[in-house]
Design a protein around this motif. Structure first.
Motif: not given
Length: 161
Positions: A55, A122, A128-131
């Protein structure tokens, strides 16, 4: 107008258009503008042999990362303008058309999907992001705006020079 000047004006102008979109997203969609300081951090680690971060926001800040990121952002815009003018030639400078500009603008989405987002943690195409779907759509829209900016700036430069 000469090739180099046209490339620089078109690239910088298109990048400004993209940045204005980034600013407009906050009041329109509630999405913060991109943090090019994080891009600068990612780039600043490269000479040290580190190209991937779990990250990028968790990696230690680097002195001058904002300047590095913003400089890279505008140099990348100029490089993409060079691709556009290099492929479509001086004819595009003399009479800019929207299709080549959008092809280059949308085509440049490969860079964040396959290089920046994975390198910054990401994942490929923001996996790998939340959205991830929302991130992909926003990236695609932003690059289409950049392509529109190539076209608009090409026309403005043509009218001025």
């Amino acid at each position: 107008m000469n090739y180099l000047v046209s490339t620089i004006i078109t690239g910088v102008g298109a990048t400004v258009v993209m940045d204005l979109w980034g600013l407009a997203r906050k009041p329109l969609l509630g999405i913060a503008p991109p943090d090019y300081g994080l891009v600068g951090r990612w780039i600043a680690y490269m000479p040290r042999g580190r190209f991937h971060h779990e990250s990028i926001s968790a990696s230690s800040p680097v002195q001058g990362e904002r300047l590095i990121g913003w400089t890279a952002h505008y140099l990348t815009g100029i490089a993409y303008a060079a691709v556009l003018i290099g492929i479509w030639g001086s004819g595009w400078i003399e009479r800019p058309t929207i299709a080549p500009a959008l092809i280059v603008g949308i085509g440049t989405v490969a860079a964040p999907f396959l290089l920046m987002q994975p390198g910054m943690g990401a994942g490929i195409a923001a996996s790998r992001t939340s959205r991830p779907v929302a991130a992909r759509v926003q990236t695609l829209i932003t690059h289409a705006i950049f392509g529109s900016g190539l076209f608009l700036t090409g026309w403005v430069a043509r009218l001025i020079f």
